[in-house]
Design an enzyme around this catalytic site. Sequence first.
Site: not given
Ligand code: PCO
Length: 197
Positions: A79, A95, A164
């Site tokens: 690292h 995240d 989702c």
């Molecule tokens: C999951 N969370 C998400 C958040 C992150 N989602 C995104 C976009 C992507 C598609 O365009 C996946 C890149 O939706 O950054 O979806 C649970 S709801």
Amino acid sequence: MSQAANILIACTGSVAAIKLPVLVSKLRESGRDLNIRIVVTKHAEHFFSTEDIPANVAHIYRDEDEWTSWKGRGDPVLHIELGKWADIMVIAPLDANSLAKIAQGLCDNLLLCTVRAWDFSKPLFFCPAMNTRMWEHPITAGQIETLRSWGLREIPCVAKTLMCGDTGLGAMAEVDTIVSEVLRWLTDANLRESLKF
Ligand code: PCO
């Protein structure tokens, strides 16, 4: 910066990690001379296929590599070496869990250790991505502000229909936005100067 630049992409376990292969391709096609390395968390790997990122394009570092590369005193500590190698780091996606850990100084995996040991005279961009309900949780804004207060640069999330089916803020910035922010930093000497402490 006209010579080849070393870019470290740090990918955490949001579903937006599905965009990692296209982020790597677009950086490679950007016309800039870039050496790309990737560091992932265990959960990030759930969302993309390593076959989509050939080893000659970008080496992917995982937690296990930290331990296989160190055998005894004097051996490189991965690292630290990754942080020294990189001219610029981009956490995409960041995240909710890793955001919280970074804001608190926690570092229980290779990616977070690399962030924890970052040299703040070099730019670190972060691209939050999480469900809208997490994004709107009262704890999130303060954590983002903590990172910004250290000089880290946010590439803000956007509103769209998420993986989702929910619609709202929390989607990772478009890959094109991330690439253009990186290129802007590489080409704009004034911007590079303004990012230094
Ligand atoms: C999951 N969370 C998400 C958040 C992150 N989602 C995104 C976009 C992507 C598609 O365009 C996946 C890149 O939706 O950054 O979806 C649970 S709801």
